[in-house]
Design a protein around this motif. Structure first.
Motif, PDB file in Angstrom:
ATOM      1  N   ARG A 185     -11.389   3.505  17.616  1.00  0.00           N
ATOM      2  CA  ARG A 185     -11.102   4.391  16.985  1.00  0.00           C
ATOM      3  C   ARG A 185      -9.533   4.820  16.995  1.00  0.00           C
ATOM      4  NH1 ARG A 185     -14.851   5.074  13.067  1.00  0.00           N
ATOM      5  NH2 ARG A 185     -16.834   4.956  14.087  1.00  0.00           N
ATOM      6  N   VAL A 186      -8.976   5.403  16.048  1.00  0.00           N
ATOM      7  CA  VAL A 186      -7.800   6.111  16.174  1.00  0.00           C
ATOM      8  C   VAL A 186      -7.901   7.684  16.374  1.00  0.00           C
ATOM      9  CG1 VAL A 186      -5.460   6.448  15.006  1.00  0.00           C
ATOM     10  CG2 VAL A 186      -6.584   4.100  14.958  1.00  0.00           C
ATOM     11  N   LYS A 187      -7.316   8.343  17.447  1.00  0.00           N
ATOM     12  CA  LYS A 187      -7.790   9.625  17.462  1.00  0.00           C
ATOM     13  C   LYS A 187      -6.822  10.599  16.719  1.00  0.00           C
ATOM     14  CE  LYS A 187      -8.938   9.393  22.250  1.00  0.00           C
ATOM     15  NZ  LYS A 187      -8.820   9.677  23.836  1.00  0.00           N
ATOM     16  N   LEU A 236      -1.381   5.456   4.328  1.00  0.00           N
ATOM     17  CA  LEU A 236      -1.480   5.798   5.471  1.00  0.00           C
ATOM     18  C   LEU A 236      -3.055   5.677   5.793  1.00  0.00           C
ATOM     19  CD1 LEU A 236      -0.842   6.667   8.244  1.00  0.00           C
ATOM     20  CD2 LEU A 236      -1.008   8.983   7.741  1.00  0.00           C
ATOM     21  N   ARG A 237      -3.972   6.085   4.993  1.00  0.00           N
ATOM     22  CA  ARG A 237      -5.468   5.812   5.115  1.00  0.00           C
ATOM     23  C   ARG A 237      -6.121   4.525   5.262  1.00  0.00           C
ATOM     24  NH1 ARG A 237      -9.551   5.332   1.658  1.00  0.00           N
ATOM     25  NH2 ARG A 237      -8.150   5.978  -0.125  1.00  0.00           N
ATOM     26  N   ALA A 250       1.020  -1.330  -0.035  1.00  0.00           N
ATOM     27  CA  ALA A 250      -0.131  -0.029  -0.045  1.00  0.00           C
ATOM     28  C   ALA A 250       0.914   1.201   0.000  1.00  0.00           C
ATOM     29  CB  ALA A 250      -0.956  -0.091   1.304  1.00  0.00           C
ATOM     30  N   ALA A 251       2.226   1.139   0.064  1.00  0.00           N
ATOM     31  CA  ALA A 251       2.967   2.475   0.335  1.00  0.00           C
ATOM     32  C   ALA A 251       3.051   3.075  -0.972  1.00  0.00           C
ATOM     33  CB  ALA A 251       4.395   1.993   0.552  1.00  0.00           C
ATOM     34  N   LEU A 296      -5.035   2.918   8.719  1.00  0.00           N
ATOM     35  CA  LEU A 296      -5.847   3.490   9.438  1.00  0.00           C
ATOM     36  C   LEU A 296      -7.220   2.694   9.449  1.00  0.00           C
ATOM     37  CD1 LEU A 296      -4.784   7.063   9.877  1.00  0.00           C
ATOM     38  CD2 LEU A 296      -3.927   5.096  11.396  1.00  0.00           C
ATOM     39  N   THR A 297      -7.685   2.638   8.314  1.00  0.00           N
ATOM     40  CA  THR A 297      -8.929   1.760   8.171  1.00  0.00           C
ATOM     41  C   THR A 297      -8.878   0.420   8.711  1.00  0.00           C
ATOM     42  OG1 THR A 297      -9.625   3.631   6.707  1.00  0.00           O
ATOM     43  CG2 THR A 297     -10.865   1.374   6.617  1.00  0.00           C
ATOM     44  N   PHE A 298      -7.776  -0.245   8.127  1.00  0.00           N
ATOM     45  CA  PHE A 298      -7.703  -1.836   8.502  1.00  0.00           C
ATOM     46  C   PHE A 298      -7.441  -1.850   9.983  1.00  0.00           C
ATOM     47  CE2 PHE A 298      -6.071  -5.964   8.296  1.00  0.00           C
ATOM     48  CZ  PHE A 298      -5.027  -6.045   9.319  1.00  0.00           C
ATOM     49  N   ILE A 299      -6.598  -0.966  10.739  1.00  0.00           N
ATOM     50  CA  ILE A 299      -6.599  -1.245  12.490  1.00  0.00           C
ATOM     51  C   ILE A 299      -7.824  -1.093  12.849  1.00  0.00           C
ATOM     52  CG2 ILE A 299      -5.516   0.054  14.270  1.00  0.00           C
ATOM     53  CD1 ILE A 299      -3.043   0.581  12.355  1.00  0.00           C
TER      54      ILE A 299
END
Length: 672
Positions: free
Chosen positions: A162-164, A140-141, A132-133, A144-147
């Motif tokens: 949620r990631v703040k 990055l998006r 994805a790099a 974060l969606t995966f996490i």
């Protein structure tokens, strides 16, 4: 390494020392007159609830009642002390807590849980090495969606994780989340994503809010001392980390790890934490530490050194000799870990006499183990054979089976491949109508050659209807394109392609074609259905990603169901079109998989496997074969073959069309 026994000295030196005789900060503090009142942190409380000493007696100020409930049970207003505690819990920094935890000191006190607790900062490694790099925004998006999605699923929590905040710095992504969400996110450590394995750890470096978290001088001193111990015990040339006989190490003994309340387990966790800081990536650990020795540490259960498998999961050689392991149960916790270990030494452990049959059982736990206590339990060839046996073998491919009728399939597939590369709108308008269906499925886990770098799939995934990934009915329905107009719109957004020339490079394809019966009649004249054909093509293509213009080679499979067109339209229409995409993998040949000569006939060769009969002997054979397949009497079989100009496949099609109209005498008695 067995845990020490006896009373713990200063066991309540955390924040929860307000309610017993042994409170707080290094001694016994009585909550009586003369010393001022302390809050839950052991700090002097300067609120309205302080006491006043007069002539040896204690008198309380009466500005505000300090009772929690009155005689009637009615709750009263919170005291100034309670307000101070809440304020401290909200505004206090985390430096002291971090220092105590990192320095191996006593665990922090319970404290007051608050919805305004400081966020936890986590460090995520793996984005730079992922597929994805190369995406827009660096991936990055997508990370974060995966996490957030995966942490919610893995943790089986009712809320959404949620990631703040997030920040990409160097090779790491720093994220902040609440304490509860951070605990769920940490469960993803080691998970695979976009072709790499994520490493997720807590960190106090570079917090996203701009504040600085400083270690105490004591914590820094402990950290440096542990680094010194490891530097002496690490052999760079042999890639050996010698952690044997730790109880005899003068520095560790001087630090007090083997006396008082400190436990060897805590010391070992501290050493592994330092190793995580020295070898920051999984690759660095694999390349720098191949062998580890834990000999002579009085270990009686591997649970005491469990953190080793978290820090060095890929260690090759491990020495556990001269310990106190007495049975299989003491090793049970490692059964599904250390999958790359080749050497395990258990010499001079009680298990050698109490359970001499341990060799066979432990050998089955570790798939690559070859040397167990200086005994060869597998050869490298056996390891390779066992690993090969666990991998799925491909279905044998015996070459194409192309049963065309009147060259319909040949003409369609030749034109389709050429027009899909050059003129998709015209192709869709010619062969697709309002009832035609198109779907796309992306298989990102398909096997491929080790030297093939998997391409990115961002241009395809938003259309993918892979049912193993897309499980919701609404999402599956939205990704099913019905009608020529919607199919055209989907094709516009798919990458441009270039297929090998089917006429000159037929070896790049495997094509199957078979007649089928009972398709819906678009004219409505045949209630029993009409004949058509199903066609499957396997091959390869080159495409170009729409935004980055990067080119990639992929493998594909495409299955068509063809039927007659509606009156006034193209004679052939596509009823169903299913496209499957995967990483490029060369097609198997019949010679490689079946041990037979590979087919050399191209699609332009004779279109039927059984050529029309020309001699009387061939015609008699056709009649007998048709009688067997249809149960018709020879007279009607001959009539059917004559109608089809002695084309056997065409005769079968005619029989399927006219079967319902044939009289009873057309069939062998009892067969109809």
């Amino acid at each position: 390494m067995a845990p020490p026994t006896g009373p713990r000295n200063g066991a309540n030196n955390g924040r929860g020392g307000g309610g017993g005789k042994g409170s707080g900060r290094g001694g016994i503090a009585k909550r009586r007159a003369g010393g001022g009142r302390t809050d839950r942190d052991g700090d002097l409380d300067m609120g309205a609830g302080t006491t006043k000493v007069t002539s040896g007696k204690i008198s309380k100020r009466t500005e505000t009642s300090t009772k929690s409930t009155g005689a009637s049970g009615r709750p009263t207003r919170p005291t100034r002390k309670a307000q101070n505690i809440v304020e401290k819990a909200i505004t206090r920094g985390s430096g002291s807590l971090s220092a105590r935890a990192l320095g191996g000191m006593a665990p922090p006190g319970r404290g007051l849980r608050s919805q305004s607790q400081p966020s936890v900062t986590l460090k995520v490694e793996g984005l730079k090495s992922s597929k994805a790099a190369s995406n827009e925004g660096g991936g990055l998006r997508e990370l974060l969606t995966f996490i957030e999605r995966k942490a919610t699923t893995v943790g089986k929590v009712s809320r959404q994780v949620r990631v703040k905040k997030s920040q990409l710095k160097d090779d790491f992504v720093h994220i902040t989340a609440s304490k509860e969400d951070a605990e769920e996110i940490l469960k993803l450590n080691g998970f695979g994503w976009a072709g790499t394995n994520l490493t997720i750890t807590t960190t106090t470096d570079s917090p996203l809010d701009g504040s600085t978290t400083q270690m105490s001088s004591t914590a820094l001193e402990v950290k440096e001392q542990l680094k010194g111990v490891l530097s002496v015990r690490y052999n760079v040339e042999a890639k050996l980390l010698d952690l044997g006989n730790l109880g005899q190490d003068p520095i560790l003994s001087q630090m007090g790890f083997f006396a008082g309340e400190s436990s060897p387990e805590k010391m070992f966790r501290a050493l592994m934490a330092i190793c995580d800081g020295i070898f920051k990536t999984a690759q660095a650990k694999r390349e720098s530490v191949v062998s580890i020795s834990l000999a002579g540490n009085n270990i009686d259960d591997v649970l005491q050194v469990m953190s080793l498998t978290d820090t060095f999961p890929d260690v090759i050689n491990l020495d556990l000799s001269k310990n106190a392991i007495k049975d299989i149960k003491a090793l049970q916790k490692w059964r599904h870990r250390l999958r790359h270990m080749e050497t395990l030494l258990l010499n001079d452990n009680p298990i050698e006499t109490t359970n001499p049959g341990y060799v066979q059982e432990i050998t089955g736990w570790f798939p690559k183990l070859q040397n167990l206590s200086n005994q060869q339990v597998r050869s490298p060839e056996q390891v390779a054979a066992e690993q090969a046996a666990t991998r799925p073998s491909p279905i044998p491919q015996n070459g194409a089976d192309f049963r065309d009728i009147n060259r319909i399939g040949e003409g369609f597939i030749t034109e389709f491949i050429q027009m899909y590369d050059t003129n998709r709108p015209t192709l869709a308008a010619k062969y697709y109508d309002d009832q035609s269906v198109f779907s796309l499925a992306v298989n990102t886990n398909a096997p491929h050659a080790p030297d093939v770098q998997p391409p990115t799939w961002s241009a395809y995934l938003k259309f993918s209807r892979n049912h193993s990934k897309i499980t919701h009915a609404s999402a599956r329905y939205q990704r099913l394109f019905v009608g020529a107009h919607l199919i055209q719109e989907a094709w516009k957004q798919l990458p441009l392609t270039r297929h090998p020339d089917i006429a000159t490079q037929f070896d790049k394809y495997i094509i199957d074609c078979h007649p089928i019966h009972g398709l819906a009649d678009p004219s409505g004249q045949s209630p029993l259905g009409v004949d058509g054909m199903t066609m499957t093509i396997h091959g390869e293509l080159d495409d170009q990603e729409p935004t980055s213009k990067k080119e990639a080679k992929r493998s594909f499979s495409r299955t068509f169901i063809l039927g007659p067109g509606a009156p006034g339209q193209n004679p052939i229409r596509v009823i169903s079109d299913m496209l499957s995409m995967k990483v490029y993998n060369p097609l198997p040949t019949a010679a490689a998989d079946a041990g037979t000569q590979a087919p050399t006939a191209a699609i332009t060769a004779p279109v039927t496997q059984i050529p029309p009969a020309s001699t009387d002997a061939e015609k008699e054979q056709f009649i007998m074969e048709l009688c067997k397949r249809t149960n018709m009497v020879p007279e009607y079989s001959r009539f059917c073959l004559e109608t089809a100009n002695w084309n056997f496949d065409q005769a079968l099609v005619i029989f399927a069309e006219k079967k319902a109209q044939l009289p009873q005498e057309a069939f062998i008695a009892g067969a109809a």
